[in-house]
Design a protein around this motif. Structure first.
Motif, PDB file in Angstrom:
ATOM      1  N   ALA A  16      -3.898  -3.741  -4.602  1.00  0.00           N
ATOM      2  CA  ALA A  16      -5.193  -4.423  -4.692  1.00  0.00           C
ATOM      3  C   ALA A  16      -6.322  -3.448  -4.994  1.00  0.00           C
ATOM      4  N   ASP A  17      -6.180  -2.197  -4.532  1.00  0.00           N
ATOM      5  CA  ASP A  17      -7.224  -1.179  -4.734  1.00  0.00           C
ATOM      6  C   ASP A  17      -6.549   0.106  -5.213  1.00  0.00           C
ATOM      7  N   PRO A  18      -6.515   0.326  -6.545  1.00  0.00           N
ATOM      8  CA  PRO A  18      -5.770   1.469  -7.078  1.00  0.00           C
ATOM      9  C   PRO A  18      -6.496   2.812  -6.968  1.00  0.00           C
ATOM     10  N   SER A  19      -7.567   2.889  -6.214  1.00  0.00           N
ATOM     11  CA  SER A  19      -8.281   4.158  -6.065  1.00  0.00           C
ATOM     12  C   SER A  19      -7.449   5.138  -5.246  1.00  0.00           C
ATOM     13  N   SER A  20      -7.919   6.367  -5.145  1.00  0.00           N
ATOM     14  CA  SER A  20      -7.132   7.452  -4.555  1.00  0.00           C
ATOM     15  C   SER A  20      -6.768   7.234  -3.099  1.00  0.00           C
ATOM     16  N   ALA A  21      -7.741   6.821  -2.273  1.00  0.00           N
ATOM     17  CA  ALA A  21      -7.517   6.780  -0.830  1.00  0.00           C
ATOM     18  C   ALA A  21      -6.352   5.870  -0.428  1.00  0.00           C
ATOM     19  N   PRO A  22      -6.280   4.623  -0.909  1.00  0.00           N
ATOM     20  CA  PRO A  22      -5.128   3.782  -0.532  1.00  0.00           C
ATOM     21  C   PRO A  22      -3.793   4.363  -1.000  1.00  0.00           C
ATOM     22  N   GLN A  23      -3.776   4.988  -2.185  1.00  0.00           N
ATOM     23  CA  GLN A  23      -2.534   5.571  -2.694  1.00  0.00           C
ATOM     24  C   GLN A  23      -2.081   6.744  -1.821  1.00  0.00           C
ATOM     25  N   ILE A  24      -3.036   7.592  -1.428  1.00  0.00           N
ATOM     26  CA  ILE A  24      -2.689   8.729  -0.570  1.00  0.00           C
ATOM     27  C   ILE A  24      -2.198   8.247   0.790  1.00  0.00           C
ATOM     28  N   GLN A  25      -2.880   7.224   1.350  1.00  0.00           N
ATOM     29  CA  GLN A  25      -2.445   6.672   2.635  1.00  0.00           C
ATOM     30  C   GLN A  25      -1.018   6.139   2.539  1.00  0.00           C
ATOM     31  N   LEU A  26      -0.716   5.405   1.466  1.00  0.00           N
ATOM     32  CA  LEU A  26       0.633   4.881   1.238  1.00  0.00           C
ATOM     33  C   LEU A  26       1.645   6.020   1.113  1.00  0.00           C
ATOM     34  N   ALA A  27       1.305   7.048   0.352  1.00  0.00           N
ATOM     35  CA  ALA A  27       2.237   8.150   0.132  1.00  0.00           C
ATOM     36  C   ALA A  27       2.559   8.882   1.427  1.00  0.00           C
TER      37      ALA A  27
END
Length: 823
Positions: free
Chosen positions: A638-649
């Motif tokens: 839903a939000d492809p910005s850096s913070a959600p991706q890093i949290q997921l990783a």
């Protein structure tokens, strides 16, 4: 004067020819103290012991050794040696319990519910060696079906062992057999080396036949190998199912064997008198009866003419056994089941039965209401390795009629496994629902829906479980399949759910049926009234801060009236309240409260911004990494910005889900708008994760998860610094899988086929995998699949007469299957 007696010790491959031959040759088949078919040389010796007067095995072992319904009276019969023995050795798979041979087929039927699942059966037998006993026991203790067995049966199952008899074992056993019965009074018979549909011999069977040849030669025993006779007769005519059945002989071929055996082995021991010649003359005159024409009359519905012709032939006294067979069929069609049974029993006893005879006789018993006889006969047929869909179906219905749920369940499950039968699926569900085992019901319903996606009974069964357990989330999942239900049934379930206080599931059934609802003003009024009630009660619950009830009721109202302003406003108020409560709980680090509130929202498909982020982070704090990943992935989408991706990783690394971690970090690296700190972390981690990703891919390969392993390497190789090492690893895995494919035991056709499919998923044009896959698909009678693989191999490797021949065979079997289906 008493006739010369012959005792068959083996399977239907010697019983049937000898029984049919006894109608025209001067000998009797004696089955005194013969308790059923045997296969291995060890089983042969066990049966010879009983034939010679030895006491039966211990009581607990009897169901695993003897034909069903074998009583103590059977063993009280006096042992009378036969004049001659035909002894067949057709298997080297020695199944034992406390060192005593047991019958594989009987064991599978005795523990029918346990072995009904193919994966369970495969796992059990793969751990059958003595040195694997501890490992298998640990596995069994955690198996639900094993836990259901009583203690004595658990002990029996846990102590079953299996191993391959060696050539030396078989030779010793043959020497023992010859010493017991006499070299001149026995013939050792091998299995038949019939070829698979791809025209190849079965290697393990060939080895067994060779071992029997050597064992017999070592003691100068008489031996008969039916393979040359089968090849001369033609496999397509000699073996059942047009040569595809590699186990059962056709009756014409059985007759050929009977005559050959008599001439070669029996005639020197008996006096050939005029009576034999008379039989031969009668047989010659039988050809005057045109059975084909009489059968054609019956097929055309001209029953009276067919019946008249058959009876006229029988009255002459000179007629083939097919007259009684055809008369039995006529009587069955006319409802004269007693007459059908009499004729079919005569055919079976005097001449041997075909699959059609067996099914018809079984149906006659069932139609007559003699369920006890039908069930016993069905069990006997299956013990004799006659297990057709019709036999399973009628046996299951007979067991149900007698209240024998255990056997009914086993037979219905086996029937479903054979042909995904709708009635069988429903029958199993009915038994499991009656038992009240919700876990079993759901498991079975899920299995059925995998094979029969439109099976309504499975959806209804799952719905009933959800209502009993009051699981809104589960019911909403089931409702997603509700389009399989007709509209009236769906509304009936909705009314039942409303009565049970489950609003959202009821609304989920109602909402997709707008056209049906609008067709009936009464239903329109009822739905509108229900939606208003739900909304008003939901708003009251919201005021009282009963968020679980409010969410269920308001969401239900919105589902059925999404365009009404009142429903929209109520839904908005609900979402704002939930968002506020969840945020406050998260900031207060009350992660359990976050999960409690969002569980309700997710169950009822209530959404608001950041819900997945809240759930993912709270679940991670609570250690529920699987759930955290599920929701953090949605948040990142839903939000492809850096913070959600890093949290997921980061959470993915915690959970050792390296594929998800690599995807998230790759997304950051490739994002031109990503923050510098995020890009730095992603670049470092992509290199650092390469080694654990490779280890994970290797573990996945070992576990059979090849698609996952390949995707993992693909994702790791996207980062340029990893590309060369990933390429080398992919090459290594490819070579390993090809090597493993070639090493698979040629007798394990299903495993060989699965291994070929694995290689083809990563290398669709691999010639070795295509050839093995096509060949194994033919052996599994998957001729359309095999043809497609042969076609691919033709494109890859160029023209090849052998491949063209295989394609022609596939086309032949596909055409035959279509014609049989049309008939």
């Amino acid at each position: 004067m008493q006739n010369f007696t012959i005792a068959p010790v083996g399977t239907c491959r010697i019983h049937t020819p000898l029984r049919r031959g006894a109608t025209r040759h001067p000998y009797d088949v004696t089955l005194n103290r013969n308790y059923g078919f045997v296969h291995t040389s060890r089983e042969v010796i066990q049966q010879l012991d009983v034939l010679c007067g030895a006491p039966p095995v211990e009581e607990p072992l009897r169901p695993l050794v003897y034909r069903p319904n074998t009583t103590d009276a059977f063993f009280e019969k006096k042992a009378v040696p036969a004049d001659f023995y035909f002894i067949e050795i057709s298997s080297s798979k020695h199944v034992s319990l406390d060192n005593a041979p047991i019958q594989l087929n009987y064991a599978i039927r005795y523990f029918g519910d346990f072995f009904a699942d193919r994966q369970t059966a495969r796992r059990f037998w793969s751990l059958g060696k003595e040195e694997q006993a501890a490992e298998r026991l640990d596995w069994l203790k955690g198996h639900r079906q094993f836990q259901k067995l009583n203690k004595p049966d658990q002990e029996l199952l846990a102590h079953i062992r299996v191993r391959e008899l060696t050539e030396a074992d078989i030779a010793r056993d043959i020497a023992d057999v010859v010493e017991r019965v006499g070299r001149d009074k026995a013939v050792i018979v091998t299995h038949v080396n019939a070829h698979t549909p791809d025209d190849l011999p079965i290697a393990s069977r060939r080895r067994l036949i060779d071992a029997v040849h050597k064992g017999a030669a070592a003691v100068n025993a008489q031996l008969y190998d039916p393979t040359p006779a089968m090849l001369k007769f033609g496999q397509i005519r000699a073996m059942e199912n047009d040569g595809l059945d590699l186990t059962h002989f056709t009756l014409p071929f059985a007759d050929t064997l009977a005559d050959e055996w008599f001439s070669a082995f029996v005639a020197p021991h008996v006096t050939v008198d005029d009576g034999v010649q008379g039989v031969a003359e009668t047989t010659a005159d039988e050809s005057a009866v045109d059975i084909g024409s009489l059968r054609a009359l019956l097929d055309d519905g001209r029953i009276a003419e067919a019946s008249s012709g058959v009876r006229a032939a029988i009255r002459t006294g000179k007629y083939p056994p097919d007259c009684h067979r055809l008369l039995g069929l006529i009587q069955h069609q006319l409802g004269d089941y007693e007459g059908a049974i009499e004729n079919l029993e005569f055919v079976r006893g005097e001449h041997g039965a075909t699959e059609e005879d067996d099914a018809l006789l079984l149906q006659s018993y069932y139609s007559l209401g003699n369920h006890t006889a039908a069930l016993a006969y069905g069990g006997s047929l299956m013990s004799d390795e006659r297990e057709t869909p019709e036999i399973l179906r009628t046996s299951a219905k007979s067991a149900e009629a007698l209240g024998d749920e255990g056997r009914a369940l086993t037979y219905w499950k086996r029937l479903f496994q054979r042909e995904a039968d709708d009635a069988a699926a429903s029958a199993v569900l009915a038994i499991l629902e009656k038992r009240g085992d919700d876990v079993e019901v759901i498991d079975w319903a899920d299995q059925v829906l995998q094979h029969l996606p439109e099976h309504v009974g499975s959806v209804l069964a799952k719905w009933a479980v959800g209502v009993r357990q009051r699981s809104i989330g589960y019911l909403l999942q089931v409702a997603s399949h509700s389009r399989r239900l007709d509209d009236a049934t769906a509304l009936r379930l909705a009314q039942e759910s409303i009565a049970a206080g489950l609003a959202s599931p009821a609304a989920a059934l109602i909402a997709p049926r707008v056209a049906y609802i609008k067709s009936d003003p009464a239903i329109v009024g009822w739905v509108g009234e229900q939606a208003t009630k739900w909304r008003e009660r939901g708003l009251e619950a919201l005021e009282q801060r009963d968020l679980a009830a409010a969410t269920d009721l308001i969401q239900a109202s919105y589902r059925v009236t999404p365009d009404q302003g009142a429903s929209i406003r109520a839904k908005r108020a609900l979402e704002q309240t939930l968002r506020r409560e969840v945020r406050q709980a998260f900031l207060a680090k009350d992660h359990a409260r976050v999960m409690e509130l969002t569980d309700v929202a997710i169950d009822t498909a209530t959404d608001f911004p950041e819900i997945d982020s809240f759930v993912g982070r709270a679940a991670a704090e609570l250690g529920d990494l699987d759930r955290a990943l599920l929701h953090l992935k949605k948040a990142a989408e839903a939000d492809p910005s850096s913070a959600p991706q890093i949290q997921l990783a980061r959470v993915a690394v915690q959970a050792s889900d390296y594929l998800e971690a690599l995807r998230a970090y790759n997304a950051v690296v490739s994002d031109s708008n990503a923050l510098d700190w995020a890009k730095d972390e992603a670049s470092r981690k992509l290199v650092k994760l390469l080694s654990p990703a490779i280890r994970a891919s290797r573990e996945s390969i070992e576990a059979g998860r090849v698609d996952y392993a390949w995707a993992l390497l693909d994702e790791a190789g996207r980062y340029a610094q990893n590309a060369e090492r990933v390429r080398r690893e992919r090459d290594r895995i490819y070579r390993q899988l090809r090597k493993e494919l070639k090493a698979v035991d040629a007798t394990d056709i299903a495993l060989r086929h699965a291994a070929a499919e694995i290689v083809l998923r990563i290398a669709p044009e691999d010639p070795v995998a295509l050839r093995i896959g096509a060949s194994s698909a033919m052996r599994l009678h998957r001729f359309k699949e095999a043809r497609a693989m042969w076609d691919s191999l033709l494109r890859v490797g160029g023209d090849d007469p052998k491949i063209r021949s295989a394609i022609a065979k596939c086309d032949l079997w596909i055409a035959r299957a279509k014609s049989k289906k049309a008939a």
